[in-house]
Design a protein around this motif. Structure first.
Motif, PDB file in Angstrom:
ATOM      1  N   VAL A  75       6.045  -0.503  57.770  1.00  0.00           N
ATOM      2  CA  VAL A  75       5.954  -1.770  58.481  1.00  0.00           C
ATOM      3  C   VAL A  75       4.503  -2.036  58.897  1.00  0.00           C
ATOM      4  CG1 VAL A  75       6.698  -3.042  60.529  1.00  0.00           C
ATOM      5  CG2 VAL A  75       8.322  -1.598  59.295  1.00  0.00           C
ATOM      6  N   GLN A  76       4.044  -3.248  58.635  1.00  0.00           N
ATOM      7  CA  GLN A  76       2.696  -3.668  59.003  1.00  0.00           C
ATOM      8  C   GLN A  76       2.796  -4.729  60.092  1.00  0.00           C
ATOM      9  OE1 GLN A  76      -0.256  -2.341  57.498  1.00  0.00           O
ATOM     10  NE2 GLN A  76       1.327  -0.904  56.855  1.00  0.00           N
ATOM     11  N   ALA A  77       1.901  -4.662  61.077  1.00  0.00           N
ATOM     12  CA  ALA A  77       1.897  -5.628  62.176  1.00  0.00           C
ATOM     13  C   ALA A  77       0.608  -6.437  62.131  1.00  0.00           C
ATOM     14  CB  ALA A  77       2.011  -4.906  63.511  1.00  0.00           C
ATOM     15  N   TYR A  78       0.722  -7.745  62.360  1.00  0.00           N
ATOM     16  CA  TYR A  78      -0.423  -8.653  62.368  1.00  0.00           C
ATOM     17  C   TYR A  78      -0.291  -9.650  63.513  1.00  0.00           C
ATOM     18  CZ  TYR A  78      -1.184  -7.183  57.544  1.00  0.00           C
ATOM     19  OH  TYR A  78      -1.410  -6.437  56.429  1.00  0.00           O
ATOM     20  N   LYS A  79      -1.423 -10.012  64.081  1.00  0.00           N
ATOM     21  CA  LYS A  79      -1.473 -11.198  64.929  1.00  0.00           C
ATOM     22  C   LYS A  79      -2.082 -12.270  64.041  1.00  0.00           C
ATOM     23  CE  LYS A  79      -3.316 -13.234  69.119  1.00  0.00           C
ATOM     24  NZ  LYS A  79      -4.188 -13.031  70.292  1.00  0.00           N
ATOM     25  N   GLN A  80      -1.420 -13.413  63.952  1.00  0.00           N
ATOM     26  CA  GLN A  80      -1.904 -14.514  63.125  1.00  0.00           C
ATOM     27  C   GLN A  80      -2.296 -15.667  64.035  1.00  0.00           C
ATOM     28  OE1 GLN A  80       1.352 -15.377  60.496  1.00  0.00           O
ATOM     29  NE2 GLN A  80       1.178 -13.445  59.408  1.00  0.00           N
ATOM     30  N   ILE A  81      -3.452 -16.241  63.763  1.00  0.00           N
ATOM     31  CA  ILE A  81      -3.903 -17.412  64.508  1.00  0.00           C
ATOM     32  C   ILE A  81      -4.020 -18.553  63.512  1.00  0.00           C
ATOM     33  CG2 ILE A  81      -5.676 -18.392  65.999  1.00  0.00           C
ATOM     34  CD1 ILE A  81      -6.418 -15.441  66.726  1.00  0.00           C
ATOM     35  N   LEU A  82      -3.141 -19.542  63.673  1.00  0.00           N
ATOM     36  CA  LEU A  82      -3.104 -20.682  62.768  1.00  0.00           C
ATOM     37  C   LEU A  82      -3.750 -21.871  63.465  1.00  0.00           C
ATOM     38  CD1 LEU A  82       0.631 -20.275  61.681  1.00  0.00           C
ATOM     39  CD2 LEU A  82      -1.385 -19.180  60.705  1.00  0.00           C
ATOM     40  N   PRO A  83      -4.827 -22.437  62.904  1.00  0.00           N
ATOM     41  CA  PRO A  83      -5.494 -23.568  63.550  1.00  0.00           C
ATOM     42  C   PRO A  83      -4.572 -24.790  63.649  1.00  0.00           C
ATOM     43  CG  PRO A  83      -6.621 -22.924  61.507  1.00  0.00           C
ATOM     44  CD  PRO A  83      -5.424 -22.054  61.640  1.00  0.00           C
ATOM     45  N   PRO A  84      -4.929 -25.743  64.495  1.00  0.00           N
ATOM     46  CA  PRO A  84      -4.122 -26.965  64.617  1.00  0.00           C
ATOM     47  C   PRO A  84      -3.927 -27.632  63.255  1.00  0.00           C
ATOM     48  CG  PRO A  84      -5.814 -26.916  66.306  1.00  0.00           C
ATOM     49  CD  PRO A  84      -6.098 -25.765  65.377  1.00  0.00           C
TER      50      PRO A  84
ATOM     51  N   GLU B 288      10.562  -9.873  57.033  1.00  0.00           N
ATOM     52  CA  GLU B 288       9.564 -10.297  58.011  1.00  0.00           C
ATOM     53  C   GLU B 288      10.219 -10.653  59.337  1.00  0.00           C
ATOM     54  OE1 GLU B 288       5.459 -12.833  58.186  1.00  0.00           O
ATOM     55  OE2 GLU B 288       6.570 -12.627  56.327  1.00  0.00           O
ATOM     56  N   TRP B 289       9.499 -10.355  60.407  1.00  0.00           N
ATOM     57  CA  TRP B 289       9.909 -10.680  61.769  1.00  0.00           C
ATOM     58  C   TRP B 289       8.738 -11.387  62.425  1.00  0.00           C
ATOM     59  CZ3 TRP B 289       8.212  -9.410  66.709  1.00  0.00           C
ATOM     60  CH2 TRP B 289       9.130  -9.602  67.748  1.00  0.00           C
ATOM     61  N   LEU B 290       8.980 -12.553  63.031  1.00  0.00           N
ATOM     62  CA  LEU B 290       7.927 -13.364  63.652  1.00  0.00           C
ATOM     63  C   LEU B 290       8.243 -13.592  65.121  1.00  0.00           C
ATOM     64  CD1 LEU B 290       7.867 -16.174  60.950  1.00  0.00           C
ATOM     65  CD2 LEU B 290       6.200 -14.342  61.183  1.00  0.00           C
ATOM     66  N   TYR B 291       7.215 -13.607  65.953  1.00  0.00           N
ATOM     67  CA  TYR B 291       7.355 -13.926  67.372  1.00  0.00           C
ATOM     68  C   TYR B 291       6.208 -14.847  67.745  1.00  0.00           C
ATOM     69  CZ  TYR B 291       7.638 -13.440  72.433  1.00  0.00           C
ATOM     70  OH  TYR B 291       7.744 -13.701  73.772  1.00  0.00           O
ATOM     71  N   VAL B 292       6.502 -16.020  68.273  1.00  0.00           N
ATOM     72  CA  VAL B 292       5.462 -16.995  68.619  1.00  0.00           C
ATOM     73  C   VAL B 292       4.930 -16.665  70.016  1.00  0.00           C
ATOM     74  CG1 VAL B 292       4.921 -19.432  68.966  1.00  0.00           C
ATOM     75  CG2 VAL B 292       6.511 -18.751  67.153  1.00  0.00           C
ATOM     76  N   LEU B 293       3.648 -16.333  70.076  1.00  0.00           N
ATOM     77  CA  LEU B 293       2.992 -16.030  71.347  1.00  0.00           C
ATOM     78  C   LEU B 293       2.569 -17.311  72.062  1.00  0.00           C
ATOM     79  CD1 LEU B 293       0.758 -13.134  70.002  1.00  0.00           C
ATOM     80  CD2 LEU B 293       2.739 -12.883  71.518  1.00  0.00           C
ATOM     81  N   SER B 294       2.089 -18.287  71.291  1.00  0.00           N
ATOM     82  CA  SER B 294       1.703 -19.581  71.855  1.00  0.00           C
ATOM     83  C   SER B 294       1.689 -20.625  70.745  1.00  0.00           C
ATOM     84  CB  SER B 294       0.324 -19.502  72.532  1.00  0.00           C
ATOM     85  OG  SER B 294      -0.686 -19.259  71.577  1.00  0.00           O
ATOM     86  N   GLY B 295       1.805 -21.890  71.144  1.00  0.00           N
ATOM     87  CA  GLY B 295       1.802 -22.970  70.167  1.00  0.00           C
ATOM     88  C   GLY B 295       3.158 -23.147  69.508  1.00  0.00           C
TER      89      GLY B 295
ATOM     90  N   LEU C  68       5.616  -8.932  61.950  1.00  0.00           N
ATOM     91  CA  LEU C  68       5.881  -7.592  61.438  1.00  0.00           C
ATOM     92  C   LEU C  68       6.461  -7.764  60.040  1.00  0.00           C
ATOM     93  CD1 LEU C  68       7.596  -5.969  64.546  1.00  0.00           C
ATOM     94  CD2 LEU C  68       5.203  -5.822  63.874  1.00  0.00           C
ATOM     95  N   PHE C  69       5.885  -7.046  59.090  1.00  0.00           N
ATOM     96  CA  PHE C  69       6.306  -7.195  57.705  1.00  0.00           C
ATOM     97  C   PHE C  69       6.620  -5.829  57.130  1.00  0.00           C
ATOM     98  CE2 PHE C  69       5.172  -7.082  53.185  1.00  0.00           C
ATOM     99  CZ  PHE C  69       6.135  -7.955  52.711  1.00  0.00           C
ATOM    100  N   GLY C  70       7.817  -5.680  56.582  1.00  0.00           N
ATOM    101  CA  GLY C  70       8.222  -4.444  55.924  1.00  0.00           C
ATOM    102  C   GLY C  70       8.278  -4.670  54.428  1.00  0.00           C
ATOM    103  N   PRO C  71       7.356  -4.084  53.651  1.00  0.00           N
ATOM    104  CA  PRO C  71       7.296  -4.357  52.214  1.00  0.00           C
ATOM    105  C   PRO C  71       8.521  -3.869  51.444  1.00  0.00           C
ATOM    106  CG  PRO C  71       5.790  -2.584  52.790  1.00  0.00           C
ATOM    107  CD  PRO C  71       6.326  -3.135  54.076  1.00  0.00           C
TER     108      PRO C  71
END
Length: 195
Positions: free
Chosen positions: A101-110, A129-136, A178-181
């Motif tokens: 499992v790999q973990a990433y923080k993703q920042i997507l611009p407006p 894949e598992w996603l959690y929205v921190l903001s936006g 979080l992504f599990g290949p």
């Protein structure tokens, strides 16, 4: 762990890292300038890695040198990961080991990616894949479904299901992913709220 053990562990780590990224020896040879034969011998343990070769491979895989050699812990618990830019979004790796499992923080611009992805933009690949929205806000297309996730919301899905993401908001969206290949599923445990 002595020096010979450290050097013997480099080959399997190089192979796992290359396979995790879906790269062939020929593709890695093109990007590094290292011959396919040398790369094969490095991965099999038939050749000892030199600093010059390891630096080229670390750059090609976008990892720190100590990740390739599994450098001993120095006592500093901080993780110093380098952000990567892909298609205008920032990806900050939060896990260090290849495979699993790999973990990433993703920042997507407006308004990322600059257009509204449609069904034709959905991709499929092996994994979970598992996603959690921190903001936006995060727009998730998942097969025939469309969901807008907001702060504190999560989603999980098999990545063999056609999917695409976008940020429909006027502010950046920050997402923990979080992504599990191999299709590993995340196990979330939570207690019901006290009444």
């Amino acid at each position: 762990m002595d020096l010979d053990d450290v050097l013997q562990s480099v080959g399997p780590r190089l192979r796992a890292l290359r396979q995790e990224r879906g790269s062939t020896l020929a593709q890695l040879s093109t990007s590094t300038g290292i011959s396919v034969s040398t790369l094969s011998r490095l991965e099999s343990g038939g050749r000892r890695p030199t600093l010059e070769l390891l630096l080229l491979l670390a750059r090609a895989h976008q990892v720190q040198l100590d990740e390739l050699i599994d450098a001993p812990v120095t006592g500093d618990p901080r993780v110093h990961m380098r952000p990567m830019k892909r298609h205008g979004a920032t990806f900050i790796p939060l896990s260090r080991r290849p495979g699993g499992v790999q973990a990433y923080k993703q920042i997507l611009p407006p308004r990322w990616p600059g257009y509204e992805p449609g069904r034709e933009d959905q991709k499929v690949h092996e994994g979970y894949e598992w996603l959690y929205v921190l903001s936006g806000r995060l727009r998730l297309l998942l097969g025939e479904h469309e969901v807008i996730l907001t702060q504190g919301e999560a989603a999980e899905f098999d990545t063999r299901t056609p999917h695409a993401f976008s940020n429909p908001g006027q502010e950046p969206a920050e997402v923990l992913a979080l992504f599990g290949p191999q299709g590993e599923r995340m196990h979330v445990r939570a207690r019901p709220a006290a009444r």
